[in-house]
Scaffold this active site. Structure first.
Site, PDB file in Angstrom:
ATOM      1  N   HIS A 305       0.864  -1.196   0.000  1.00 34.59           N
ATOM      2  CA  HIS A 305       0.000   0.000   0.000  1.00 34.59           C
ATOM      3  C   HIS A 305       0.893   1.236   0.000  1.00 34.59           C
ATOM      4  O   HIS A 305       1.960   1.237   0.603  1.00 34.59           O
ATOM      5  CB  HIS A 305      -0.896   0.019   1.253  1.00 34.59           C
ATOM      6  N   ASP A 363      -7.862  -5.580   0.014  1.00 33.70           N
ATOM      7  CA  ASP A 363      -8.302  -6.441  -1.102  1.00 33.70           C
ATOM      8  C   ASP A 363      -7.889  -7.889  -0.936  1.00 33.70           C
ATOM      9  O   ASP A 363      -8.259  -8.731  -1.753  1.00 33.70           O
ATOM     10  CB  ASP A 363      -7.730  -5.879  -2.417  1.00 33.70           C
TER      11      ASP A 363
HETATM   12  C1  SDX Z   1      -6.279  -0.046  -2.871  1.00 37.73           C
HETATM   13  O1  SDX Z   1      -4.539   4.493  -2.090  1.00 37.73           O
HETATM   14  C2  SDX Z   1      -5.436   3.862  -1.441  1.00 37.73           C
HETATM   15  O2  SDX Z   1      -5.811   4.214  -0.339  1.00 37.73           O
HETATM   16  C3  SDX Z   1      -6.025   2.666  -2.159  1.00 37.73           C
HETATM   17  C4  SDX Z   1      -7.019   1.830  -1.372  1.00 37.73           C
HETATM   18  C5  SDX Z   1      -8.290   2.585  -1.096  1.00 37.73           C
HETATM   19  O3  SDX Z   1      -9.002   2.212  -0.147  1.00 37.73           O
HETATM   20  O4  SDX Z   1      -8.648   3.493  -1.899  1.00 37.73           O
HETATM   21  O5  SDX Z   1      -6.443   1.405  -0.146  1.00 37.73           O
HETATM   22  C6  SDX Z   1      -7.429   0.588  -2.169  1.00 37.73           C
HETATM   23  O6  SDX Z   1      -6.042   0.277  -4.002  1.00 37.73           O
HETATM   24  C7  SDX Z   1      -5.407  -1.009  -2.108  1.00 37.73           C
HETATM   25  C8  SDX Z   1      -4.150  -1.476  -2.952  1.00 37.73           C
HETATM   26  C9  SDX Z   1      -4.644  -2.572  -3.888  1.00 37.73           C
HETATM   27  N1  SDX Z   1      -3.602  -2.929  -4.866  1.00 37.73           N
HETATM   28  C10 SDX Z   1      -2.947  -4.104  -4.771  1.00 37.73           C
HETATM   29  O7  SDX Z   1      -3.103  -4.919  -3.876  1.00 37.73           O
HETATM   30  C11 SDX Z   1      -2.015  -4.363  -5.958  1.00 37.73           C
HETATM   31  C12 SDX Z   1      -0.676  -4.891  -5.443  1.00 37.73           C
HETATM   32  N2  SDX Z   1      -0.006  -3.814  -4.742  1.00 37.73           N
HETATM   33  C13 SDX Z   1       0.959  -3.018  -5.464  1.00 37.73           C
HETATM   34  O8  SDX Z   1       0.715  -2.859  -6.812  1.00 37.73           O
HETATM   35  C14 SDX Z   1       1.426  -1.790  -4.689  1.00 37.73           C
HETATM   36  O9  SDX Z   1       1.696  -2.198  -3.414  1.00 37.73           O
HETATM   37  C15 SDX Z   1       0.519  -0.564  -4.628  1.00 37.73           C
HETATM   38  C16 SDX Z   1       0.082  -0.125  -5.990  1.00 37.73           C
HETATM   39  C17 SDX Z   1      -0.673  -0.839  -3.792  1.00 37.73           C
HETATM   40  C18 SDX Z   1       1.323   0.557  -3.970  1.00 37.73           C
HETATM   41  O10 SDX Z   1       2.359   0.860  -4.835  1.00 37.73           O
HETATM   42  P1  SDX Z   1       3.432   2.010  -4.472  1.00 37.73           P
HETATM   43  O11 SDX Z   1       3.089   2.720  -3.230  1.00 37.73           O
HETATM   44  O12 SDX Z   1       3.657   2.828  -5.691  1.00 37.73           O
HETATM   45  O13 SDX Z   1       4.691   1.179  -4.102  1.00 37.73           O
HETATM   46  P2  SDX Z   1       5.775   0.733  -5.150  1.00 37.73           P
HETATM   47  O14 SDX Z   1       5.120   0.169  -6.367  1.00 37.73           O
HETATM   48  O15 SDX Z   1       6.738   1.862  -5.314  1.00 37.73           O
HETATM   49  O16 SDX Z   1       6.434  -0.468  -4.352  1.00 37.73           O
HETATM   50  C19 SDX Z   1       7.458  -0.215  -3.412  1.00 37.73           C
HETATM   51  C20 SDX Z   1       8.338  -1.464  -3.506  1.00 37.73           C
HETATM   52  C21 SDX Z   1       8.722  -1.792  -4.958  1.00 37.73           C
HETATM   53  O17 SDX Z   1       9.965  -2.435  -4.913  1.00 37.73           O
HETATM   54  P3  SDX Z   1      11.317  -1.522  -5.257  1.00 37.73           P
HETATM   55  O18 SDX Z   1      11.073  -0.879  -6.610  1.00 37.73           O
HETATM   56  O19 SDX Z   1      11.386  -0.482  -4.122  1.00 37.73           O
HETATM   57  O20 SDX Z   1      12.439  -2.506  -5.228  1.00 37.73           O
HETATM   58  O21 SDX Z   1       7.576  -2.606  -3.030  1.00 37.73           O
HETATM   59  C22 SDX Z   1       7.406  -3.526  -4.101  1.00 37.73           C
HETATM   60  C23 SDX Z   1       7.689  -2.785  -5.403  1.00 37.73           C
HETATM   61  O22 SDX Z   1       8.190  -3.680  -6.400  1.00 37.73           O
HETATM   62  N3  SDX Z   1       6.008  -3.968  -4.045  1.00 37.73           N
HETATM   63  C24 SDX Z   1       5.596  -5.229  -4.214  1.00 37.73           C
HETATM   64  C25 SDX Z   1       4.211  -5.192  -4.022  1.00 37.73           C
HETATM   65  N4  SDX Z   1       3.805  -3.945  -3.786  1.00 37.73           N
HETATM   66  C26 SDX Z   1       4.927  -3.198  -3.805  1.00 37.73           C
HETATM   67  N5  SDX Z   1       6.260  -6.371  -4.504  1.00 37.73           N
HETATM   68  C27 SDX Z   1       5.514  -7.491  -4.583  1.00 37.73           C
HETATM   69  N6  SDX Z   1       4.160  -7.536  -4.417  1.00 37.73           N
HETATM   70  C28 SDX Z   1       3.489  -6.410  -4.141  1.00 37.73           C
HETATM   71  N7  SDX Z   1       2.139  -6.452  -3.974  1.00 37.73           N
END
Ligand code: SDX
Length: 428
Positions: A305, A363
């Protein structure tokens, strides 16, 4: 002059005002930065940028807490119902008994949609994704309710807000019924909000339908958990659309479109598909390795998140609700739940996820719960949209009623071609 901070760049420095919130991080006001320095800030994902001032919802990502108008989400989910949360988000305080009764009465009597909306659905293929139907039908409300699109009129703003909250379940149920080829079921005024929705989804004209009170209470709680969440992507979309003066139905349709993405509200559908793809507990390590592999685009859906760097408080309540629903449905052991619980256990002990502070989000368990309640996977994000409508509309109203509001128009860092002259076709 309140608190300030100094911004130094090259031989220059600027004094920036600092503003404190009630709780949470303070902000440096950079609204005059470009005029005074000729420079922009650069923050493509808005990771360090506050887009607005708001009094509606607060998240402490490190603590894993979520407040609606100051009230903790776990207390609202335990003691109240969804329409009480809607009242709270819209008006700013918990309703008295009389206010709650009046609010429930008003919402209930806006649940029908214009009869011609039913014809609107006929244009879709039966196998259309229900979110495609929702984006279109919510936007189409602008074509039916001209008497509540003047955003400068407070009365019309509130009527539009009530209509949106009241009609989303009806449109969602219609989207579901249309895809399964069953007739639309009209709302009933003697049912509460969530029971009405369940009946519109699952009743058929041939027999009486009795809503299961345990499932209705569980779904009502799930709606509370999804109601609002600060300036998430879809809420920011609604605010940006609304900043141009677009009517509220069109703005909410923009929010529905943004929510659909798998990185946002589409994650509940994607998380369940991921659990099905993993298939067995034995396969989990392979998928965890893929999630950690920089060269593999695979991510654990339902994990991570932008704000929560601790356990999403909604996920805890969702996990409890998941067990409640599985028990009520007589599902002794759900292989997908077994995979989810084991995947969570492994991920929470894996140094990659620990170091990046990746925890289950709302989720992760919602898909298993909604599937157990009988909803098809492609309806999961529709249910998220039904619940989030009150958050979108409350944030839209707050923005419209903010005297300092202006159209949102970000700038950019331009790295394209420098100015150059046109080349005639004969010389290319
Ligand atoms: C919702 O914003 C909100 O409040 C949203 C929400 C709401 O109520 O409105 O809470 C609802 O959208 C919840 C999130 C649902 N999405 C997912 O579950 C999809 C999987 N999650 C990711 O795509 C990700 O965690 C996000 C999109 C939720 C957040 O992405 P960020 O904040 O941009 O973080 P990032 O992509 O920069 O990740 C930081 C690091 C990265 O590694 P590095 O580049 O630093 O090496 O963490 C890793 C990412 O690769 N990472 C993950 C991961 N999520 C982040 N690695 C593996 N699996 C994951 N799920």
């Amino acid at each position: 002059m309140g608190a300030t901070t100094q911004l130094k760049y090259g031989d220059n420095s600027l004094t920036l005002p600092v503003r404190d919130g009630t709780i949470g991080p303070s902000v440096m006001d950079i609204s005059k930065l470009y005029a005074q320095s000729g420079m922009f800030t650069y923050d493509p994902g808005f990771t360090s940028t506050a887009s607005c001032e708001s009094q509606i919802t607060y998240i402490d990502g490190d603590e894993g807490t979520l407040l609606y108008r100051g009230y903790p989400i776990d207390q609202l989910a335990e003691h109240g119902d969804f329409l009480e949360t809607c009242y709270l988000l819209l008006y700013g305080d918990l309703p008295t008994a009389a206010q709650k009764h009046d609010f429930d009465y008003r919402v209930t009597r806006h649940t029908m949609v214009h009869e011609q909306m039913a014809r609107f659905f006929q244009g879709f293929r039966r196998d259309a994704h229900p979110m495609a139907v929702m984006v279109a039908s919510v936007g189409a409300l602008s074509a039916f309710y001209h008497d509540s699109t003047d955003i400068s009129d407070p009365t019309q703003r509130m009527v539009a807000s009530m209509r949106m909250i009241a009609k989303m379940p009806t449109l969602a149920a219609m989207a579901y019924k249309y895809t399964i080829g069953q007739p639309f079921i009209y709302p009933k005024n003697d049912l509460d909000y969530t029971s009405n929705f369940l009946r519109m989804c699952y009743a058929v004209p041939c027999e009486e339908y009795h809503v299961n009170p345990v499932l209705s209470r569980a779904l009502d709680r799930i709606f509370i958990l999804h109601a609002d969440h600060e300036q998430n992507a879809s809420t920011s979309t609604v605010r940006l659309a609304g900043s141009s003066g677009a009517n509220p139905f069109a703005c909410i349709a923009a929010g529905v479109a943004c929510l659909w993405g798998p990185a946002h509200g589409g994650a509940n559908e994607a998380a369940l598909k991921m659990l099905s793809e993993i298939g067995t507990v034995e396969n989990i390590p392979k998928f965890v390795a893929r999630a950690k592999d920089k060269n593999d685009p695979f991510r654990l859906m339902g994990f991570g998140h932008r704000v929560y760097k601790n356990y999403d408080p909604r996920a805890k309540i969702m996990q409890h609700t998941c067990h409640e629903v599985l028990t009520e449905m007589g599902i002794k052991d759900d292989p997908l739940l077994d995979i989810a619980v084991e995947l969570e256990r492994i991920a929470l002990h894996d140094e990659y996820f620990v170091e990046k502070k990746l925890y289950p989000n709302i989720d992760f368990y919602s898909g298993i719960t909604l599937k157990a309640m009988g909803f098809p996977t492609d309806m999961f994000t529709v249910l998220f949209a039904v619940a989030r409508t009150v958050g979108w509309i409350a944030q839209w109203k707050e923005m419209i009623e903010d005297p300092s509001q202006k159209i949102g128009r970000p700038r950019q860092l331009y790295t394209g071609a420098a100015p150059r002259d046109y080349i005639p076709m004969s010389k290319r």
